[in-house]
Design an enzyme around this catalytic site. Sequence first.
Site, PDB file in Angstrom:
ATOM      1  N   ARG A   3     -67.608  -0.868 -16.674  1.00  0.00           N
ATOM      2  CA  ARG A   3     -66.498  -1.796 -16.425  1.00  0.00           C
ATOM      3  C   ARG A   3     -65.808  -1.436 -15.112  1.00  0.00           C
ATOM      4  O   ARG A   3     -65.439  -2.302 -14.331  1.00  0.00           O
ATOM      5  CB  ARG A   3     -65.482  -1.794 -17.571  1.00  0.00           C
ATOM      6  CG  ARG A   3     -64.190  -2.543 -17.203  1.00  0.00           C
ATOM      7  CD  ARG A   3     -63.300  -2.909 -18.395  1.00  0.00           C
ATOM      8  NE  ARG A   3     -63.237  -1.906 -19.420  1.00  0.00           N
ATOM      9  CZ  ARG A   3     -62.549  -0.758 -19.326  1.00  0.00           C
ATOM     10  NH1 ARG A   3     -61.836  -0.478 -18.252  1.00  0.00           N
ATOM     11  NH2 ARG A   3     -62.563   0.090 -20.319  1.00  0.00           N
TER      12      ARG A   3
ATOM     13  N   TYR B 113     -57.483 -27.104  -7.838  1.00  0.00           N
ATOM     14  CA  TYR B 113     -58.456 -27.114  -8.933  1.00  0.00           C
ATOM     15  C   TYR B 113     -57.722 -27.139 -10.289  1.00  0.00           C
ATOM     16  O   TYR B 113     -56.738 -26.404 -10.485  1.00  0.00           O
ATOM     17  CB  TYR B 113     -59.345 -25.869  -8.825  1.00  0.00           C
ATOM     18  CG  TYR B 113     -60.331 -25.737  -9.941  1.00  0.00           C
ATOM     19  CD1 TYR B 113     -61.434 -26.588 -10.028  1.00  0.00           C
ATOM     20  CD2 TYR B 113     -60.177 -24.781 -10.938  1.00  0.00           C
ATOM     21  CE1 TYR B 113     -62.337 -26.488 -11.066  1.00  0.00           C
ATOM     22  CE2 TYR B 113     -61.082 -24.670 -11.981  1.00  0.00           C
ATOM     23  CZ  TYR B 113     -62.160 -25.522 -12.035  1.00  0.00           C
ATOM     24  OH  TYR B 113     -63.052 -25.429 -13.066  1.00  0.00           O
TER      25      TYR B 113
ATOM     26  N   ASP C 250     -58.517 -20.671  -1.674  1.00  0.00           N
ATOM     27  CA  ASP C 250     -59.688 -20.871  -2.523  1.00  0.00           C
ATOM     28  C   ASP C 250     -60.733 -21.567  -1.643  1.00  0.00           C
ATOM     29  O   ASP C 250     -60.596 -22.741  -1.305  1.00  0.00           O
ATOM     30  CB  ASP C 250     -59.311 -21.726  -3.740  1.00  0.00           C
ATOM     31  CG  ASP C 250     -60.497 -21.937  -4.692  1.00  0.00           C
ATOM     32  OD1 ASP C 250     -61.653 -21.818  -4.237  1.00  0.00           O
ATOM     33  OD2 ASP C 250     -60.256 -22.229  -5.877  1.00  0.00           O
TER      34      ASP C 250
ATOM     35  N   LYS D 201     -70.385 -21.833  -7.859  1.00  0.00           N
ATOM     36  CA  LYS D 201     -70.751 -22.991  -7.049  1.00  0.00           C
ATOM     37  C   LYS D 201     -71.693 -22.539  -5.920  1.00  0.00           C
ATOM     38  O   LYS D 201     -72.780 -22.090  -6.203  1.00  0.00           O
ATOM     39  CB  LYS D 201     -69.479 -23.674  -6.526  1.00  0.00           C
ATOM     40  CG  LYS D 201     -68.345 -23.785  -7.580  1.00  0.00           C
ATOM     41  CD  LYS D 201     -68.668 -24.683  -8.764  1.00  0.00           C
ATOM     42  CE  LYS D 201     -67.706 -24.545  -9.945  1.00  0.00           C
ATOM     43  NZ  LYS D 201     -66.284 -24.600  -9.652  1.00  0.00           N
TER      44      LYS D 201
HETATM   45  C1  LIG Z   1     -65.062 -24.246 -10.324  1.00  0.00           C
HETATM   46  C2  LIG Z   1     -63.867 -23.900  -9.525  1.00  0.00           C
HETATM   47  C3  LIG Z   1     -62.979 -22.875  -9.920  1.00  0.00           C
HETATM   48  C4  LIG Z   1     -63.137 -22.138 -11.232  1.00  0.00           C
HETATM   49  O1  LIG Z   1     -64.273 -21.346 -11.252  1.00  0.00           O
HETATM   50  P1  LIG Z   1     -65.086 -20.968 -12.576  1.00  0.00           P
HETATM   51  O2  LIG Z   1     -66.173 -20.096 -12.052  1.00  0.00           O
HETATM   52  O3  LIG Z   1     -65.574 -22.252 -13.192  1.00  0.00           O
HETATM   53  O4  LIG Z   1     -64.139 -20.259 -13.484  1.00  0.00           O
HETATM   54  C5  LIG Z   1     -61.905 -22.582  -9.082  1.00  0.00           C
HETATM   55  N1  LIG Z   1     -61.707 -23.259  -7.925  1.00  0.00           N
HETATM   56  C6  LIG Z   1     -62.527 -24.247  -7.530  1.00  0.00           C
HETATM   57  C7  LIG Z   1     -62.243 -24.965  -6.249  1.00  0.00           C
HETATM   58  C8  LIG Z   1     -63.625 -24.610  -8.308  1.00  0.00           C
HETATM   59  O5  LIG Z   1     -64.416 -25.612  -7.911  1.00  0.00           O
END
Ligand SMILES: *Cc1c(COP(=O)(O)O)cnc(C)c1O
Length: 391
Positions: A52, A104, A177, A202
Amino acid sequence: MGLRESDKFATKAIHAGAHVDIHGSVIEPISLSTTFKQSSPAAPLGEYEYSRSQNPNRKNLEEALAALENAKYGLAFSSGSATTAVVLQSLPQGSHAVSIGDVYGGTHRYFTKVANAHGVDTSFTNDLIKDLPSLIKENTKLVWIESPTNPTLKVTDIALVVKTAKQINKEILVVVDNTFLSPYLSNPLNFGVDIVVHSATKYINGHSDVVLGVLATNDKAIYEKLQFLQNAIGAIPSPFDSWLAHRGLKTLHLRVRQAALTATKIAEFLEQDSNVLAVNYPGLASNPDREIVQRQHRDGLGGGMISFRIKGGAQAAAKFSSSTRLFTLAESLGGIESLLEVPAVMTHGGIPKEQREASGVYDDLIRLSVGIEDSDDLLTDIKEALAATTK
Ligand SMILES: *Cc1c(COP(=O)(O)O)cnc(C)c1O
Protein backbone atom coordinates in the site's frame (compact mmCIF):
# COMPACT_ATOMS: atom_id res chain seq x y z
CA MET A 1 20.87 3.99 -20.26
CA GLY A 2 19.07 6.92 -18.80
CA LEU A 3 16.85 9.68 -20.06
CA ARG A 4 18.29 13.08 -20.89
CA GLU A 5 16.66 16.37 -20.04
CA SER A 6 16.53 17.10 -23.79
CA ASP A 7 14.70 13.86 -24.72
CA LYS A 8 11.38 14.50 -26.44
CA PHE A 9 7.92 13.38 -25.35
CA ALA A 10 7.85 10.12 -27.34
CA THR A 11 11.21 9.02 -25.95
CA LYS A 12 10.11 9.77 -22.40
CA ALA A 13 6.80 7.95 -22.95
CA ILE A 14 8.62 4.77 -23.95
CA HIS A 15 11.50 4.86 -21.45
CA ALA A 16 10.51 6.81 -18.32
CA GLY A 17 9.88 4.44 -15.42
CA ALA A 18 10.86 1.45 -17.59
CA HIS A 19 13.55 -0.20 -15.51
CA VAL A 20 15.40 -3.43 -16.21
CA ASP A 21 15.07 -5.98 -13.40
CA ILE A 22 17.78 -8.41 -12.16
CA HIS A 23 16.92 -10.82 -15.02
CA GLY A 24 17.28 -8.11 -17.64
CA SER A 25 13.57 -8.26 -18.50
CA VAL A 26 12.88 -5.54 -21.06
CA ILE A 27 9.37 -5.21 -19.66
CA GLU A 28 9.19 -5.23 -15.87
CA PRO A 29 7.29 -8.14 -14.30
CA ILE A 30 4.14 -7.51 -12.31
CA SER A 31 5.08 -7.46 -8.64
CA LEU A 32 2.18 -8.97 -6.71
CA SER A 33 3.89 -9.38 -3.34
CA THR A 34 2.10 -7.38 -0.66
CA THR A 35 5.12 -7.37 1.65
CA PHE A 36 8.91 -7.21 1.27
CA LYS A 37 11.67 -8.96 3.24
CA GLN A 38 13.74 -7.09 5.79
CA SER A 39 17.30 -8.01 6.77
CA SER A 40 16.88 -6.86 10.36
CA PRO A 41 13.95 -5.09 12.06
CA ALA A 42 13.09 -1.86 10.25
CA ALA A 43 15.79 -2.48 7.61
CA PRO A 44 14.11 -3.48 4.32
CA LEU A 45 16.32 -5.19 1.73
CA GLY A 46 15.34 -2.71 -0.95
CA GLU A 47 13.11 0.36 -1.17
CA TYR A 48 9.82 -1.44 -0.50
CA GLU A 49 8.14 -2.56 2.73
CA TYR A 50 4.43 -2.96 2.18
CA SER A 51 2.55 -2.65 -1.10
CA ARG A 52 0.00 0.00 0.00
CA SER A 53 2.87 2.33 0.88
CA GLN A 54 4.71 1.67 -2.38
CA ASN A 55 4.89 -1.02 -5.04
CA PRO A 56 7.35 -1.39 -7.95
CA ASN A 57 4.71 -1.19 -10.69
CA ARG A 58 2.99 1.80 -9.17
CA LYS A 59 6.34 3.51 -8.73
CA ASN A 60 7.20 2.95 -12.41
CA LEU A 61 3.88 4.45 -13.48
CA GLU A 62 4.30 7.42 -11.16
CA GLU A 63 7.77 8.06 -12.51
CA ALA A 64 6.59 7.85 -16.13
CA LEU A 65 3.63 10.15 -15.53
CA ALA A 66 5.83 12.71 -13.77
CA ALA A 67 8.21 12.69 -16.77
CA LEU A 68 5.35 13.31 -19.21
CA GLU A 69 3.94 16.18 -17.15
CA ASN A 70 7.40 17.80 -16.76
CA ALA A 71 7.01 17.24 -13.03
CA LYS A 72 9.35 16.21 -10.26
CA TYR A 73 6.76 14.01 -8.55
CA GLY A 74 3.88 11.73 -9.53
CA LEU A 75 1.31 9.78 -7.50
CA ALA A 76 -1.17 7.13 -8.64
CA PHE A 77 -4.57 6.30 -7.14
CA SER A 78 -7.32 3.75 -7.62
CA SER A 79 -9.39 6.14 -9.78
CA GLY A 80 -9.53 9.72 -11.01
CA SER A 81 -12.19 10.29 -8.36
CA ALA A 82 -9.91 8.98 -5.59
CA THR A 83 -7.23 11.40 -6.84
CA THR A 84 -9.68 14.31 -6.57
CA ALA A 85 -10.76 13.08 -3.12
CA VAL A 86 -7.17 13.02 -1.83
CA VAL A 87 -6.42 16.52 -3.16
CA LEU A 88 -9.58 17.92 -1.54
CA GLN A 89 -8.97 15.97 1.66
CA SER A 90 -5.64 17.79 1.99
CA LEU A 91 -7.44 21.12 2.53
CA PRO A 92 -7.75 22.33 6.12
CA GLN A 93 -11.18 22.29 7.73
CA GLY A 94 -13.11 25.46 6.99
CA SER A 95 -11.41 26.12 3.64
CA HIS A 96 -13.08 27.71 0.67
CA ALA A 97 -12.53 26.56 -2.92
CA VAL A 98 -13.44 28.07 -6.29
CA SER A 99 -14.26 25.73 -9.15
CA ILE A 100 -15.11 26.09 -12.79
CA GLY A 101 -18.88 25.60 -13.16
CA ASP A 102 -19.14 22.77 -15.68
CA VAL A 103 -16.66 20.60 -13.82
CA TYR A 104 -16.74 16.79 -14.14
CA GLY A 105 -19.93 15.51 -12.44
CA GLY A 106 -18.07 13.36 -9.93
CA THR A 107 -15.87 16.31 -8.92
CA HIS A 108 -18.96 18.50 -8.47
CA ARG A 109 -20.49 15.73 -6.34
CA TYR A 110 -17.33 15.48 -4.19
CA PHE A 111 -17.20 19.25 -3.64
CA THR A 112 -20.89 19.56 -2.74
CA LYS A 113 -21.69 16.29 -0.98
CA VAL A 114 -18.40 15.03 0.55
CA ALA A 115 -15.85 17.85 0.99
CA ASN A 116 -18.55 20.03 2.57
CA ALA A 117 -18.82 17.45 5.38
CA HIS A 118 -15.32 18.39 6.52
CA GLY A 119 -16.12 22.06 6.21
CA VAL A 120 -14.89 22.82 2.69
CA ASP A 121 -17.23 25.23 0.97
CA THR A 122 -17.06 25.71 -2.83
CA SER A 123 -18.12 28.50 -5.19
CA PHE A 124 -18.75 27.56 -8.83
CA THR A 125 -18.57 29.91 -11.79
CA ASN A 126 -18.92 29.52 -15.55
CA ASP A 127 -16.65 32.55 -16.05
CA LEU A 128 -13.60 31.93 -13.89
CA ILE A 129 -11.53 34.69 -15.48
CA LYS A 130 -14.14 37.38 -14.81
CA ASP A 131 -15.43 36.17 -11.43
CA LEU A 132 -12.29 34.89 -9.70
CA PRO A 133 -11.21 38.18 -8.04
CA SER A 134 -14.64 38.67 -6.47
CA LEU A 135 -14.99 35.01 -5.41
CA ILE A 136 -11.67 34.73 -3.57
CA LYS A 137 -12.16 35.08 0.19
CA GLU A 138 -9.83 35.17 3.20
CA ASN A 139 -10.05 31.37 3.54
CA THR A 140 -9.83 30.47 -0.17
CA LYS A 141 -7.24 27.71 -0.48
CA LEU A 142 -7.81 26.21 -3.90
CA VAL A 143 -8.94 26.95 -7.46
CA TRP A 144 -10.07 24.00 -9.60
CA ILE A 145 -9.87 24.23 -13.39
CA GLU A 146 -10.92 21.77 -16.04
CA SER A 147 -9.86 22.68 -19.57
CA PRO A 148 -11.44 21.96 -21.96
CA THR A 149 -14.67 21.51 -20.04
CA ASN A 150 -17.02 18.59 -20.43
CA PRO A 151 -18.99 18.37 -22.67
CA THR A 152 -18.96 21.88 -24.19
CA LEU A 153 -15.15 21.99 -24.50
CA LYS A 154 -14.60 25.55 -23.32
CA VAL A 155 -10.93 26.38 -22.84
CA THR A 156 -9.62 28.42 -19.89
CA ASP A 157 -6.52 30.61 -19.95
CA ILE A 158 -4.63 28.72 -17.25
CA ALA A 159 -1.71 31.15 -16.87
CA LEU A 160 -4.18 34.02 -16.38
CA VAL A 161 -6.06 32.15 -13.64
CA VAL A 162 -2.76 31.38 -11.88
CA LYS A 163 -1.68 35.03 -12.11
CA THR A 164 -5.03 36.32 -10.82
CA ALA A 165 -5.20 33.88 -7.91
CA LYS A 166 -1.56 34.25 -6.82
CA GLN A 167 -1.71 38.07 -6.99
CA ILE A 168 -4.48 37.99 -4.41
CA ASN A 169 -2.89 35.27 -2.25
CA LYS A 170 0.16 33.32 -3.34
CA GLU A 171 -0.75 30.45 -1.00
CA ILE A 172 -3.83 29.54 -3.09
CA LEU A 173 -3.31 26.23 -4.87
CA VAL A 174 -4.33 26.06 -8.51
CA VAL A 175 -5.27 22.58 -9.71
CA VAL A 176 -5.96 21.54 -13.31
CA ASP A 177 -7.85 18.40 -14.26
CA ASN A 178 -6.00 17.63 -17.51
CA THR A 179 -7.93 14.44 -18.35
CA PHE A 180 -9.43 15.69 -21.64
CA LEU A 181 -6.10 16.71 -23.20
CA SER A 182 -3.61 14.29 -21.63
CA PRO A 183 0.02 15.27 -20.98
CA TYR A 184 0.75 14.98 -24.70
CA LEU A 185 -1.37 18.00 -25.63
CA SER A 186 -0.81 20.17 -22.58
CA ASN A 187 1.34 20.39 -19.44
CA PRO A 188 -0.45 22.73 -17.03
CA LEU A 189 2.50 22.81 -14.60
CA ASN A 190 4.33 24.80 -17.29
CA PHE A 191 1.70 27.54 -16.84
CA GLY A 192 2.35 27.80 -13.11
CA VAL A 193 -0.30 25.53 -11.59
CA ASP A 194 0.54 23.60 -8.42
CA ILE A 195 -1.06 20.23 -9.12
CA VAL A 196 -2.24 18.50 -12.30
CA VAL A 197 -4.67 15.58 -11.97
CA HIS A 198 -5.92 12.99 -14.45
CA SER A 199 -8.44 10.27 -14.71
CA ALA A 200 -5.92 7.86 -16.28
CA THR A 201 -8.97 5.72 -17.06
CA LYS A 202 -9.25 7.89 -20.18
CA TYR A 203 -6.31 8.85 -22.48
CA ILE A 204 -3.36 7.82 -20.30
CA ASN A 205 -4.33 4.14 -20.11
CA GLY A 206 -6.25 4.61 -23.34
CA HIS A 207 -7.68 1.13 -23.83
CA SER A 208 -10.87 1.32 -21.74
CA ASP A 209 -9.73 -1.52 -19.48
CA VAL A 210 -8.37 0.18 -16.33
CA VAL A 211 -9.91 2.61 -13.82
CA LEU A 212 -7.05 4.65 -12.34
CA GLY A 213 -6.04 8.20 -11.40
CA VAL A 214 -2.78 10.13 -11.24
CA LEU A 215 -1.48 13.52 -10.16
CA ALA A 216 1.79 15.38 -10.64
CA THR A 217 3.45 18.33 -8.91
CA ASN A 218 6.82 20.07 -8.66
CA ASP A 219 6.35 21.10 -5.05
CA LYS A 220 8.03 18.79 -2.53
CA ALA A 221 5.83 19.82 0.41
CA ILE A 222 2.64 19.26 -1.60
CA TYR A 223 3.97 15.91 -2.81
CA GLU A 224 4.82 14.75 0.71
CA LYS A 225 1.42 15.77 2.05
CA LEU A 226 -0.43 13.99 -0.77
CA GLN A 227 1.81 10.93 -0.55
CA PHE A 228 1.06 10.74 3.18
CA LEU A 229 -2.67 10.79 2.34
CA GLN A 230 -2.20 8.24 -0.46
CA ASN A 231 -0.84 5.81 2.13
CA ALA A 232 -3.18 6.84 4.96
CA ILE A 233 -6.37 6.65 2.89
CA GLY A 234 -5.11 3.68 0.86
CA ALA A 235 -7.01 4.32 -2.39
CA ILE A 236 -4.14 2.87 -4.42
CA PRO A 237 -4.20 1.08 -7.79
CA SER A 238 -3.34 -2.63 -8.00
CA PRO A 239 0.04 -3.70 -9.41
CA PHE A 240 -1.70 -5.14 -12.49
CA ASP A 241 -3.65 -1.94 -13.18
CA SER A 242 -0.50 0.13 -12.64
CA TRP A 243 1.37 -2.12 -15.10
CA LEU A 244 -1.43 -1.87 -17.69
CA ALA A 245 -1.68 1.92 -17.37
CA HIS A 246 2.10 2.18 -17.75
CA ARG A 247 1.91 0.04 -20.89
CA GLY A 248 -0.91 2.21 -22.24
CA LEU A 249 0.96 5.43 -21.55
CA LYS A 250 3.85 4.34 -23.78
CA THR A 251 1.73 4.97 -26.91
CA LEU A 252 -0.04 8.10 -25.63
CA HIS A 253 1.59 10.42 -28.19
CA LEU A 254 0.58 8.22 -31.15
CA ARG A 255 -2.99 7.71 -29.97
CA VAL A 256 -3.74 11.29 -28.96
CA ARG A 257 -2.21 12.81 -32.07
CA GLN A 258 -4.18 10.49 -34.36
CA ALA A 259 -7.43 11.07 -32.45
CA ALA A 260 -6.92 14.85 -32.66
CA LEU A 261 -6.21 14.79 -36.41
CA THR A 262 -9.35 12.73 -37.11
CA ALA A 263 -11.42 14.86 -34.71
CA THR A 264 -10.35 17.98 -36.64
CA LYS A 265 -11.60 16.43 -39.91
CA ILE A 266 -14.90 15.42 -38.34
CA ALA A 267 -15.41 18.81 -36.64
CA GLU A 268 -14.69 20.64 -39.92
CA PHE A 269 -17.25 18.46 -41.69
CA LEU A 270 -19.89 18.98 -38.97
CA GLU A 271 -19.34 22.75 -38.98
CA GLN A 272 -20.47 23.08 -42.60
CA ASP A 273 -23.33 20.53 -42.46
CA SER A 274 -26.81 22.06 -42.59
CA ASN A 275 -28.21 19.54 -40.07
CA VAL A 276 -25.78 20.72 -37.39
CA LEU A 277 -26.63 23.78 -35.28
CA ALA A 278 -23.28 24.29 -33.54
CA VAL A 279 -19.93 22.54 -33.07
CA ASN A 280 -17.75 22.75 -29.96
CA TYR A 281 -14.18 21.84 -30.83
CA PRO A 282 -11.06 23.72 -29.68
CA GLY A 283 -9.19 22.70 -32.85
CA LEU A 284 -11.47 24.64 -35.23
CA ALA A 285 -10.12 27.87 -36.70
CA SER A 286 -13.49 29.45 -35.84
CA ASN A 287 -13.31 28.47 -32.14
CA PRO A 288 -13.65 31.57 -29.91
CA ASP A 289 -10.86 30.25 -27.62
CA ARG A 290 -8.50 29.58 -30.52
CA GLU A 291 -5.83 32.05 -29.38
CA ILE A 292 -5.58 30.34 -25.96
CA VAL A 293 -5.54 26.92 -27.63
CA GLN A 294 -2.55 27.94 -29.76
CA ARG A 295 -0.64 28.91 -26.62
CA GLN A 296 -1.77 26.09 -24.37
CA HIS A 297 -2.01 22.98 -26.59
CA ARG A 298 0.77 21.21 -28.50
CA ASP A 299 0.66 22.34 -32.16
CA GLY A 300 -2.69 24.01 -31.43
CA LEU A 301 -4.37 20.59 -31.60
CA GLY A 302 -7.93 20.40 -30.30
CA GLY A 303 -7.85 16.91 -28.77
CA GLY A 304 -10.09 13.93 -29.43
CA MET A 305 -13.36 15.24 -27.97
CA ILE A 306 -16.08 17.03 -29.97
CA SER A 307 -19.61 18.01 -29.07
CA PHE A 308 -22.26 19.29 -31.48
CA ARG A 309 -25.94 20.20 -31.57
CA ILE A 310 -28.04 18.38 -34.10
CA LYS A 311 -31.23 19.78 -35.69
CA GLY A 312 -34.37 18.03 -34.48
CA GLY A 313 -33.95 18.11 -30.70
CA ALA A 314 -33.69 15.19 -28.29
CA GLN A 315 -35.32 12.87 -30.80
CA ALA A 316 -32.69 13.52 -33.47
CA ALA A 317 -29.89 13.14 -30.90
CA ALA A 318 -31.29 9.75 -29.86
CA LYS A 319 -31.71 8.65 -33.47
CA PHE A 320 -28.21 9.77 -34.47
CA SER A 321 -26.54 8.12 -31.51
CA SER A 322 -28.15 4.78 -32.26
CA SER A 323 -27.41 4.98 -36.00
CA THR A 324 -23.60 4.86 -36.01
CA ARG A 325 -21.75 1.71 -37.06
CA LEU A 326 -18.27 2.37 -35.59
CA PHE A 327 -18.94 4.90 -32.81
CA THR A 328 -20.27 2.89 -29.84
CA LEU A 329 -22.98 4.48 -27.71
CA ALA A 330 -21.38 4.51 -24.26
CA GLU A 331 -20.15 6.83 -21.52
CA SER A 332 -16.43 7.48 -20.94
CA LEU A 333 -13.80 8.63 -23.43
CA GLY A 334 -10.16 8.60 -24.39
CA GLY A 335 -9.90 4.99 -25.57
CA ILE A 336 -8.67 3.62 -28.88
CA GLU A 337 -12.27 2.94 -29.93
CA SER A 338 -14.66 5.74 -30.85
CA LEU A 339 -17.59 6.40 -28.50
CA LEU A 340 -20.53 8.76 -28.51
CA GLU A 341 -23.15 9.79 -25.99
CA VAL A 342 -25.99 12.23 -25.33
CA PRO A 343 -24.90 14.17 -22.22
CA ALA A 344 -28.38 15.53 -21.34
CA VAL A 345 -29.69 12.03 -20.65
CA MET A 346 -26.44 10.18 -19.90
CA THR A 347 -23.36 11.74 -18.23
CA HIS A 348 -25.13 14.98 -17.29
CA GLY A 349 -28.62 13.56 -16.71
CA GLY A 350 -28.48 14.35 -12.98
CA ILE A 351 -28.17 18.12 -13.50
CA PRO A 352 -31.43 20.14 -13.54
CA LYS A 353 -32.36 21.20 -17.11
CA GLU A 354 -32.06 24.96 -16.49
CA GLN A 355 -28.60 24.67 -14.95
CA ARG A 356 -27.53 22.22 -17.66
CA GLU A 357 -28.67 24.50 -20.48
CA ALA A 358 -26.96 27.51 -18.87
CA SER A 359 -23.65 25.80 -19.56
CA GLY A 360 -24.67 24.74 -23.09
CA VAL A 361 -25.78 21.15 -22.46
CA TYR A 362 -29.00 21.09 -24.51
CA ASP A 363 -31.12 18.01 -25.22
CA ASP A 364 -29.77 17.96 -28.80
CA LEU A 365 -26.09 17.92 -27.81
CA ILE A 366 -24.05 14.87 -28.86
CA ARG A 367 -20.56 14.18 -27.51
CA LEU A 368 -17.99 12.24 -29.55
CA SER A 369 -14.84 10.62 -28.23
CA VAL A 370 -12.89 10.09 -31.44
CA GLY A 371 -10.80 6.93 -31.41
CA ILE A 372 -7.96 5.79 -33.65
CA GLU A 373 -9.81 3.75 -36.27
CA ASP A 374 -9.21 4.92 -39.87
CA SER A 375 -10.18 8.61 -40.18
CA ASP A 376 -12.08 8.19 -43.44
CA ASP A 377 -14.11 5.31 -42.02
CA LEU A 378 -14.99 7.37 -38.95
CA LEU A 379 -16.00 10.36 -41.06
CA THR A 380 -18.16 8.12 -43.26
CA ASP A 381 -19.79 6.71 -40.12
CA ILE A 382 -20.75 10.24 -38.99
CA LYS A 383 -22.06 11.16 -42.46
CA GLU A 384 -24.15 7.98 -42.71
CA ALA A 385 -25.61 8.43 -39.21
CA LEU A 386 -26.56 12.04 -40.07
CA ALA A 387 -28.20 10.87 -43.29
CA ALA A 388 -30.11 8.14 -41.40
CA THR A 389 -31.29 10.70 -38.83
CA THR A 390 -32.48 13.34 -41.24
CA LYS A 391 -33.97 11.24 -44.04
C1 LIG B 1 -13.66 10.34 -15.80
C2 LIG B 1 -13.24 11.64 -15.24
C3 LIG B 1 -12.94 11.80 -13.87
C4 LIG B 1 -13.13 10.68 -12.87
O1 LIG B 1 -12.24 9.63 -13.09
P1 LIG B 1 -12.53 8.11 -12.71
O2 LIG B 1 -11.28 7.42 -13.11
O3 LIG B 1 -13.75 7.67 -13.49
O4 LIG B 1 -12.80 8.07 -11.24
C5 LIG B 1 -12.50 13.05 -13.44
N1 LIG B 1 -12.36 14.09 -14.30
C6 LIG B 1 -12.66 13.97 -15.61
C7 LIG B 1 -12.50 15.16 -16.50
C8 LIG B 1 -13.11 12.76 -16.13
O5 LIG B 1 -13.42 12.66 -17.43
